[in-house]
Structures are given as C-alpha cells and as structure tokens.
Design an enzyme around this catalytic site. Structure first.
Site, PDB file in Angstrom:
ATOM      1  N   GLU A  79       0.796  -1.226   0.000  1.00  0.00           N
ATOM      2  CA  GLU A  79       0.000   0.000   0.000  1.00  0.00           C
ATOM      3  C   GLU A  79       0.829   1.278   0.000  1.00  0.00           C
ATOM      4  OE1 GLU A  79      -3.488  -0.067  -0.172  1.00  0.00           O
ATOM      5  OE2 GLU A  79      -2.920  -2.145  -0.623  1.00  0.00           O
ATOM      6  N   SER A 346     -50.327 -11.749 -13.581  1.00  0.00           N
ATOM      7  CA  SER A 346     -51.685 -12.130 -13.150  1.00  0.00           C
ATOM      8  C   SER A 346     -51.796 -12.470 -11.670  1.00  0.00           C
ATOM      9  CB  SER A 346     -52.128 -13.361 -13.925  1.00  0.00           C
ATOM     10  OG  SER A 346     -52.098 -13.114 -15.299  1.00  0.00           O
TER      11      SER A 346
END
Ligand SMILES: [Zn+2]
Length: 750
Positions: A79, A346
């Site tokens: 990092e 439906s």
C-alpha cells in the site's frame, strides 16, 4: 492582488484551520469503539452468520504487537512503501499514480498513503471523489501531527475494509482463515494485505484468481525490497492458502443481509445472539432445487430465481433465497430477489375477484370474455388474453382459474381500481405507492411493481380465512427491547377467502388454459396462481397449502426478457418441486368449509340452477344468500341446446345427431406446439368425447393405431409428438354395437 482572489484564499485557509480543529482529538482517535459480535442463528441454533465488525466498530480490536510481522511488511509493501518517510501524503506516489492512470486511460491507482486510507475510512468518504481526496489529504496530515506512525498503522489495520462487510484485520483473519492475526503466515498475510485497496475487486470469494495474482505481486515486491530472500520467495510462491468456504460463513446470505439492515434501522446494538425463524436445512435444499431448475432454463435466457417459504399458521419465514448464487457477480447475485420490485402479472387477480365476491358476484357469475375497449384513466386500452383467444361468457371460477385477462379487467373496471388498490394496501403491498389513476384497471394485470415477499404474504389473506398476518423472521434475541407485535387483520369475509382458495386449487377449472397435468396439479390440496409480466420479463408462482406459503420468482435482474417462459414452464416446476419437498412426510389437507357456505348443483354453461336438460352440470359453492335461485333458462325442454355461446355446445349441437359420439377435445384443425422447456411429462393432451349413448368403453386411436381403451368418462391422455395426427374414438354400446366419432385432425409443431 484582486479582491476576489484574497477572499478565496482566506476562505481556503480558514477552512483548513477549521478542519484541523473539528477533527477528532488524539484521545478520541485511540479510544476505539467496540461492538458486541453478533451471531445470527437459524431456528435450530445453527450459526447462519457471525458479524464481527461494522464500519464504525469491531468486536475484535487488535493491537499492533498482536499482529503477524508479515502482515505489517506485506501491507506496507503493498500500500505505501515510503510509509515511514512521508508526513501523511506522498507526492512521489501521487505523481506515479498520475502517470499510471494517464497511460491506462482510467484510474488504476489512487496513490493514497496508508494515512490517507485511514483518513478515508474514518471519514467514510467515497474513494474516487476529488473534493473528498483533498479533505482526506488534510485529515491525513492532521493524523500524522497527532499520532505516531505505529498508532496510525494500528488504527489502519483496525478500520481497513476487508470485503464481505468485514472491517479490521482480526475480523478478516477469523472470517477467511479462522485464526487470529498474530498467527498469519507470510502467504496468508500477503493474501489479506492485498484486499483493502479494492475490497470488492479483490473479494476472495468472488474473484479468487484476482487476489491470488495480487498476492504474487506482493511476494515479488517483498523480494525486490530485500524483505524476503529468493529461497523464501520460491517456497512461498506455491504455498496454498485455505480460505474458509463461503458456505460456512454465509448461510442464507440475503436473509442475513436483511436481518443486519433491520437491526441497523432498529438500532439494536447490544445484541450478541439473534435467533431467527429460518430453517437452514430446508434453505439448502431449496437453493439446490433453484440451481437445478435454472440449469434447465439456461437456453431460455433465465439466469435467476428467488424463493420465499413461510410457515402458514405462524407466517414464520422458513426459507429465503434472494438469488441463485449470492457470490456470482455475472448474474448480480447480491441483488435480493425476495425484495426487488417487479411486475406481478396475473398474480394479483385473486384480489380483484375477491372484491367481486364481496360485492354480489358468485363463483358462478358469468363474465363476458369478448373483445372490448376499456376506457381507462391512461387512455383506451384493449386487454388481450394470454392465448390470444376469446372464450365467450365464462364463469368467475373459470375466469380466475384460467387467468383470462379480459374478465379480470372488466371486473376491476366495474368496481374501480381505487377499491382494488385499497385492498392491496391493506394486504401489505407497500410498494404500490402510486395513485389508482396512475395504475388504472391495468392494476389487476400487474402493471404496478411489487416484491415477492409482499406477494407471498398477501396470499395469507386467502390462507387465513380473510385475515392478513405480517410475516415474522425473528424468534428471540438477548435484549430487553425485543418483542414481536403482530395482529391479524380481517380484510375479507371467510367465505370469500375460501371460495378464492377453492378456485385456486381447482385443477379442472384451470385445465382449459393449463391442461390437466400441469405442474400446478399437485397430489394434495394446494391453492396456486401463476403470473407472467409483459414481454416475459418476470414469472411468478405463488400458492399455499394448509402448512406452507410458497412464492417463486423467475427472471433476470438486468431486466432482459426470457424466451417465452410462462408461469407453467418457469416458476411452476420450481414451485412444484418445493411443495413436494415440503410435504414429503405429511400431505396437505383441504381447509374446513366456513359455516355460511353451501353447495348447489348448477349448469356449467349458464351458472344457473341445473335443469334436467342441462348437459354439463357442476357443484358450486356459494355464500348463503348468494346461491342461484333461477333454473337454467338456456337448456329447457322447448329449446334443449340453443342460444348459448359455448364452444362445446356448438360442437355437440351440430355434430351429435349423425354419429351419436363426437370428440370434444381436441378440435378439428387445432395446432399445438411442443414446449422446449416444459418437462415432457406435462406435455400431454387429454382427449375427450361427448356422447348420447350409454357406452361400455371407448377405444382411442391416433393415426389408425389404438392407443388405449377408456371407460366413463372416456378420457385418455396422449403424449404430444410432432407431426400431423388423425384422432378417432370408437365406442362400444351396451347392446353390442360400435359407434365411431368423426375424425379430428391436429397438427403438433416441434
Ligand atoms: Zn343449462
């Protein structure tokens, strides 16, 4: 210097000064907030998920001296190589990432230091927003002024995101490897160190190959910087890391996500165990059923499905499957199909007919199924039936069971969409939040969007004699605040609910549309309704027995249409498999009739009381006082078979006399199509005859070969096969004569 510039610069400077003062103090930063770890259990105390951390707190804070030294080395190399050299921001890293991003044409590297990343995690800011980047930089400098490098590193490890809603290294080490952070090997440390940079991109469950590649890059960097030697490098390269299977950590993932967000909303923070209603064993079996069925539907462009199973009596959620695979990003697996908004097709029709039954209609009321324009609020609208045909005057029972659209729209139009919408709201459809004017009569055909959970629990109205009961997903929690408050609410009369349930379980009534052997025909009592939204985007099957309510949705989260998949082929077989599984030890029994219901024998064509001249009679149920009182006016001694627009009658009337026996199904010239998706055992026709003779038996033949002999009522089933077919029925009369029907020719397309 122009005045505006001075104002601007002083604004920036004072903002920076303000940020410095409003930021947390050293004491606040180091006084980390701890949460209690939360175990989410199923109804048999199986751990579904253990929550060890949240964005703001963790149950396992870890000090730097209790972390593997490999973790610190691997993270710094991965990092922020100059972590010990910079003062919060690293201009060199920013420059390098700028060049990398420019040459890649997209953002591939943020150039953020560990301190900046800590600032981002403390601020909860979006990672790629420029304004926040500036703010992060200020906070990072501030952190460096207030804290030592060691303290910054320790905080970083405890707030870093490690994917799958896990924050902090100790929680991550436990989740992925079941060990404390102090015991991480070099290979394990390098694997975890790679995640925080992009936790979704490097998610070990979703993209194991990506995180492995990242891990190898970290090994290489460690070698290049002399932190490991070439022997260590060689050894570690092929060292396997056993990541704990996601199935062990994430049982019923969508369900647990829902529980966690529910707890957040209720601010229940002190709970350490939460017992839910879920049955993890059943959940797994249903997940398997979904996977098997979706494999079957791949060619039809079906990628996803969702299921919810509720215990009927208590409405406890027993199974909750939000997608076919939570961890598959290609199908948006994280999306929760149980709570996604979709058009129900439906599946809302039973509510429309419940309204009709509450307002003078009966199951025998005739409703015209003929071409009509409906003048709706949204303009003229011509509903069509799924089969593109009109069926003349149909009884309410058949209109609902066969799911014809035109009668449903007519009924909805008669009472007004306002009444239907009100009933839907009472039945828990919170998602239908537009006005009745907005939906119009299309509401009954499912033009509003609802969730699978809403739909399934709304059927509790029919399953509970007209009373609506909210679902329940928690059983117990170790907190005094915990209580379950639910009260059933009566929405419709018990007789109405019973009649709807009776229609939805009537296989004969739905057979003209679905066939006698559809997947909806279960070997025990089951009320069920399918639905298909416009353009085949969504497909539903919802129903219940005396023991369970089950809702199934099938479709694609990206909204792409399926290839002509109806409720019968898509959700229907899944529903069937689940119902069979649920009832493997105890079959369902039909509900007792409410006291105020009575039965009458009626004419199937007119819906009036049967006369001796009515050829087709059925037993129908009525709420006391609504039963028909007039004897059939269509079939009388004067005019036995005239004047009623019924297809079977027309055939009977025209052709009966010459032969005495006629095939009433299929019709001459009918065309059928073999469904490529539906299982073959459902693809059968049931041949039927009409006769005036008392017959001993009927021999059925197709293309001049006899397929079988049938006795009263002389029906026989025949497996569809492609090609032209000539069907004949040959009857043996009581006095030994044979009578032959006129032939019927049909065409079956592949
Ligand atoms: Zn009649």
């Amino acid at each position: 210097m122009p005045e505006r510039k001075i104002v601007f610069i002083s604004f920036i400077l004072s903002s920076c000064a303000a940020i410095f003062f409003i930021l947390p103090t050293r004491r606040q930063l180091l006084g980390h907030s701890e949460m209690t770890s939360l175990q989410i259990l199923d109804r048999n105390n199986v751990i579904l998920r253990e929550v060890l951390s949240s964005k703001d707190a963790t149950s396992r804070y870890c000090t730097l001296d209790r972390m593997s030294p490999w973790l610190v080395e691997a993270t710094i190399i991965s990092e922020d190589k100059r972590f010990y050299l910079h003062k919060g921001i690293d201009p060199l890293a920013i420059l390098r990432s700028l060049i990398q991003n420019l040459s890649a044409g997209r953002i591939v590297s943020g150039g953020s230091t560990i301190t900046q990343q800590l600032a981002r995690n403390l601020l909860n800011s979006p990672s790629r927003n420029f304004v926040y980047k500036i703010l992060e930089a200020f906070v990072a400098i501030n952190l460096e002024l207030k804290l030592s490098k060691k303290e910054i590193l320790e905080l970083y490890f405890n707030y870093a995101p490690y994917g799958n809603q896990t924050y902090g290294i100790e929680a991550a080490a436990y989740l992925y490897l079941r060990k404390p952070a102090c015991d991480l090997s070099l290979a394990e440390a390098a694997l975890l160190a790679g995640i925080p940079q992009a936790p979704s991109f490097y998610n070990p469950y979703r993209y194991p190959e990506r995180i492995k590649e990242r891990q190898q890059e970290i090994f290489r960097a460690l070698l290049d910087h002399g932190i490991i030697d070439s022997t260590q490098y060689k050894n570690v390269q092929n060292q396997p890391v056993n990541v704990v299977a996601k199935e062990k950590n994430f049982l019923a993932p969508h369900f647990c996500e829902h529980i966690i967000s529910y707890l957040d909303k209720k601010s229940f923070h002190k709970i350490s165990t939460l017992k839910t209603t879920l049955d993890s064993h059943l959940q797994k079996e249903i997940e398997q059923i979904l996977k098997n069925n979706i494999d079957r539907l791949t060619d039809a462009n079906v990628t996803n499905a969702a299921v919810v199973v509720l215990e009927n009596h208590t409405m406890e959620v027993l199974a909750y499957v939000g997608s076919v695979d939570f961890f598959d990003p290609d199908i948006d697996g994280e999306v929760d199909g149980v709570r996604s908004l979709r058009q129900p097709g439906s599946a809302l029709k039973p509510f429309t007919y419940a309204l009709a039954l509450e307002n003078q209609c009966t199951a025998a009321t005739l409703i015209p199924d003929m071409p009509s324009f409906e003048n709706t609020y949204g303009g003229d609208y011509m509903p069509r039936n799924y089969d593109e045909k009109y069926h003349g005057m149909v009884r309410l029972r058949n209109a609902l069971a066969c799911s014809y659209n035109i009668p449903a729209v007519r009924v909805c139009g008669d009472y007004g969409p306002e009444m239907l919408l009100e009933l839907c709201h009472d039945a828990g459809f919170k998602s239908l939040d537009k006005s009745a004017i907005y939906y119009g009569v299309g509401l009954t055909l499912g033009n509003g969007e609802v969730t699978l959970l809403e739909l399934t629990r709304a059927y509790s109205v029919f399953a509970h004699y007209g009373r609506y009961l909210q679902e329940q997903f928690l059983l117990d929690a170790d907190t005094a605040d915990f209580k379950i408050l639910r009260k059933p609410r009566k929405l419709i009369e018990p007789e109405t609910a019973y009649i709807i349930m009776d229609i939805l379980s009537d296989n004969n009534a739905r057979s003209p549309a679905f066939g006698l052997y559809s997947p909806l025909n279960l070997p025990f009592f089951c009320a069920v309704k399918t639905g298909t939204s416009k353009d085949f985007k969504d497909n539903w099957c919802v129903g219940f027995t005396d023991k369970y309510l089950v809702g199934v949705w099938v479709g694609n989260f990206d909204g792409s249409p399926m290839h002509h998949v109806s409720g019968i082929t898509g959700a229907g077989p899944i529903f069937r498999d689940i119902m069979l599984l649920l009832h493997r030890t105890a079959l369902s029994i039909k509900y007792p009739k409410p006291d105020k219901l009575l039965t009458s024998i009626i004419c199937a064509e007119s819906g009036e009381l049967a006369s001796p001249y009515c050829d087709n009679t059925i037993v129908e149920i009525f709420t006391k006082g609504t039963e028909p009182t007039v004897i059939c006016r269509h079939h009388t001694s004067a005019a036995p078979l005239l004047g009623f627009p019924c297809k079977d009658h027309a055939v009977y009337h025209d052709q009966h006399e010459p032969t005495g026996i006629v095939i009433s199904f299929p019709d001459d010239g009918d065309i059928f199509k073999i469904d490529p998706i539906l299982r073959s055992e459902y693809q059968v026709l049931t041949f039927q005859i009409l006769t005036t003779y008392p017959l001993i038996d009927i021999s059925w033949s197709v293309n001049d070969s006899i397929i079988g002999t049938a006795y009263e009522p002389y029906k026989i089933t025949w497996q569809l096969s492609p090609g032209k077919h000539r069907i004949l029925a040959c009857g043996l009369t009581a006095d030994g004569r044979t009578v032959m029907s006129p032939p019927v020719s049909i065409l079956v397309l592949k």
